[in-house]
Design an enzyme around this catalytic site. Structure first.
Site, short mmCIF file in Angstrom:
data_model
loop_
_atom_site.label_atom_id
_atom_site.label_comp_id
_atom_site.label_asym_id
_atom_site.label_seq_id
_atom_site.Cartn_x
_atom_site.Cartn_y
_atom_site.Cartn_z
CE LYS A 116 55.76 23.52 101.15
NZ LYS A 116 56.68 22.48 101.58
CD GLU A 200 49.89 28.87 100.08
OE1 GLU A 200 50.84 29.16 100.82
OE2 GLU A 200 50.01 28.62 98.86
CG HIS A 235 50.95 20.80 92.73
ND1 HIS A 235 50.52 22.05 92.37
CD2 HIS A 235 49.85 20.08 93.04
CE1 HIS A 235 49.20 22.11 92.48
NE2 HIS A 235 48.77 20.93 92.87
NE ARG A 292 64.57 20.42 99.42
CZ ARG A 292 64.01 20.37 98.23
NH1 ARG A 292 64.78 20.32 97.16
NH2 ARG A 292 62.70 20.39 98.08
#
Length: 654
Positions: A116, A200, A235, A292
């Site tokens: 990421k 983040e 999440h 994917r």
């Protein structure tokens, strides 16, 4: 097109791929671990190959075993599904070296999106908007804490190699950061073998909107519109829908262009999903790209009328994209609910066991069920506890919501706990019905989604009693003369507990009818029991239900609601308090991560006592009541079996 493919996955996605391949005339090879020897995907495929023990690291994650199985069976290509090896760069490369087609993106794209933090750097160069954060290589706790402080709380810690909500934590304040970082890194190592994280800024009240993209080997690329996946827990997506409510055509086109820029930046081929954070002011930020097919892809299929697995197969075989961007349209609204074996009342703790009863809604143009299991299959502790995906479609969101509520009411599961009741409350709550969406919806609506238990209607207990009587008699209908009499009518008492509510039903036999009484409420009853279905008549009113018996218990499904009842012995006069001792048992096999309190410490009901790692997730086990932790019967890093006693607990007496 391929003649034979191997599916390197399990569960509902393997079953889904097999169905599409069969329609295209492609033979399929399933792989399975010891835990999946009799699994549904194994039964559906033309061939199946054992690849190892139950643990995923010794079976489904062993790329060399899967490639060997493909070569041995003559498969030309391997479809990785999603999860397991679908985004594994080394496996993709090994497939190519073995002369096998990997049905997914090229190695370079997987490498680019596999981290990421590296993906963020690429997107920044491509001009795709990013959430402010830290994506660097210095992973010292001190550096990460400093970056979080600089970004400003709340922040989100995310496993750089992660996905599916694993290795992700929201942190509200400086003092909590290091503990949450350690927990996040442990989970990241367990799930992905990599502790690297990024930090983040947490956008307050964000929506999670993702764009489905496809690219072919000829340089063509399209997007297939968006999905809203804002409704999440830890999440992990819970409900998904397409299109995203409230998104204008201009906004949709802008996000679609950004998604295509992200895909073009890595020369993407195959199915991919570009995920964005959408702020309340309409500004959106790139979050990640999953290289994917996603769990939620059926909602895109329902609004476009396309089979995305078929697109994957055709692109992998070298064919161009079936349609160009201008030819793509969508119609109506689709919703997907993930049906899990988990207990929402116990912090969504996964549930394992045999599916003694599984009845799904009737499928058709408006309702689809993608299931990886059937009745009598076992939900094991080794893999994700998903039972099925329930997908509905209709002309409008309002109609689709109504259809989802009915379909959830028709979904019946016995043998394991499930989240169906929770999902029913979720789709009915005002915030979701009015599309007041953000990723904290479940927390915001907790009062409506986790209401205190209400006492079941008397009818529930009467049905349980009547089912027990008819089951004992082997009754097939009203009119049988099975009542037993001696100088008058025979009477008995039957006691049941449903949640925290207990009720005794007094039953009096009058040949083919019965008088059932509980408190001041009494009815004349008769009925038929055929298998699990009961057709009852109470004072001339007909009622239909499903009753699934178990050991001293039964599951009763009535009017779209499920009730779990225990049979009690009405002659048992044991006192409730007893010696005042209790305990905490392991709900499933797992590893003890941490003990959170000291022996002898007084705790309130619901206070976290220890952390258990199971199914690659950390679960906090809590105090069963207010009292004292007398002793821990386990230590950090212990492997424990299901039912093992973990804590010696003394209940606080009033």
């Amino acid at each position: 097109m391929f003649e034979k493919i191997l599916i390197a996955n399990r569960g509902e996605i393997a079953c889904r791929i097999i169905r599409t391949a069969r329609r295209l005339g492609i033979k399929t090879v399933a792989v399975f671990s010891d835990a999946d020897a009799n699994a549904r995907h194994v039964r559906l495929a033309e061939e199946a190959v054992r690849i190892g023990p139950a643990a995923a690291r010794e079976s489904y994650l062993c790329g060399d075993k899967i490639i060997a199985a493909a070569q041995r069976t003559g498969a030309q290509a391997i479809h990785p599904g999603y999860g397991f090896l679908s985004e594994n760069e080394a496996f993709c490369r090994a497939c190519a070296e073995a002369g096998l087609v990997f049905i997914g993106p090229p190695v370079e794209a997987i490498r680019a999106m596999g981290s990421k933090s590296e993906a963020k750097k690429l997107m920044e160069k491509a001009g795709v908007p990013l959430t402010p954060g830290y994506h660097g290589d210095d992973q010292s706790p001190e550096r990460l804490l400093g970056e979080a402080d600089a970004i400003g709380y709340p922040v989100l810690i995310k496993a750089a190699a992660g996905g599916g909500g694993k290795g992700m934590r929201r942190v509200e304040r400086h003092d909590d950061f290091l503990a949450e970082l350690a927990s996040c890194q442990r989970e990241a190592v367990s799930s992905f073998g990599d502790a690297h994280v990024l930090i983040e800024r947490y956008v307050v009240r964000p929506r999670h909107v993702e764009i489905q993209v496809f690219g072919d080997k000829h340089g063509n690329m399209v997007h297939l519109f968006e999905r809203d996946c804002s409704v999440q827990r830890r999440h992990q997506k819970v409900l998904e829908e397409a299109p995203a409510p409230g998104l204008t055509d201009e906004h949709r086109a802008e996000m679609g262009r950004a998604a295509l820029e992200a895909a073009r930046a890595i020369k993407y081929v195959g199915a991919g999903t570009v995920e964005f954070i959408l702020a309340p002011d309409g500004v959106f930020y790139f979050m990640e790209m999953n290289a994917r097919l996603q769990v939620e892809h059926p909602v895109t299929e329902m609004i476009t009328g396309l089979d995305l697995v078929e697109w994957q197969l055709r692109i992998a075989a070298g064919e161009p994209l079936p349609l160009e961007q201008e030819q793509l349209t969508f119609r109506g609204h689709a919703l997907e609910a993930r049906i899990y074996a988990e207990d929402p009342a116990k912090g969504f703790l996964p549930s394992i066991g045999k599916l003694r009863h599984l009845s799904t809604p009737a499928e058709g143009a408006h309702v689809r069920v993608d299931a990886g299991v059937e009745q009598s299959d076992v939900i094991s502790p080794h893999y994700d506890p998903m039972i099925a995906k329930l997908i509905v479609w209709d002309e409008t969101r309002e109609k689709a919501l109504s259809r989802m509520r009915r379909a959830l009411g028709d979904f019946q599961i016995s043998g394991v706990a499930s989240n169906i009741g929770f999902l029913s409350r979720l789709v009915a709550c005002d915030a979701f019905a009015q599309a007041n969406l953000d990723t904290a919806l479940i927390e915001r609506e907790s009062a409506a989604l986790f209401p205190p238990d209400a006492p079941p209607a008397d009818e529930v207990f009467f049905l349980a009693a009547l089912a027990q009587i008819l089951g004992e008699q082997g009754a097939s209908g009203c009119g049988r003369q099975d009542g037993w009499r001696l100088n008058g009518a025979f009477s008995r008492a039957m006691a049941f507990r449903c949640g925290e509510f207990e009720r005794t039903v007094d039953a009096t036999y009058f040949g083919d009818t019965f008088r059932l009484a509980s408190g001041k409420h009494a009815v004349n009853a008769c009925g038929r029991l055929r298998g699990d279905a009961i057709a009852a008549e109470f004072d001339g009113r007909r009622v239909r239900a499903v009753v699934v018996p178990g050991h001293n218990a039964l599951d009763l499904f009535l009017d779209g609601a499920a009730h779990k009842l225990q049979k009690l012995d009405p002659l048992d006069v044991a006192t409730e308090g007893g010696a005042g001792h209790g305990g905490l048992l392991a709900p499933m096999p797992g590893r003890i991560i941490a003990l959170l309190v000291e022996p002898g410490e007084r705790v309130e009901k619901g206070a976290p006592l220890l952390v258990l790692e199971a199914m690659k997730m950390e679960h906090k086990l809590t105090a069963p009541a207010t009292g004292a932790v007398k002793a821990f019967l386990c230590a950090a890093d212990d492997q424990v079996s299901e039912g093992a006693e973990l804590v010696e607990f003394e209940l606080e007496t009033v």
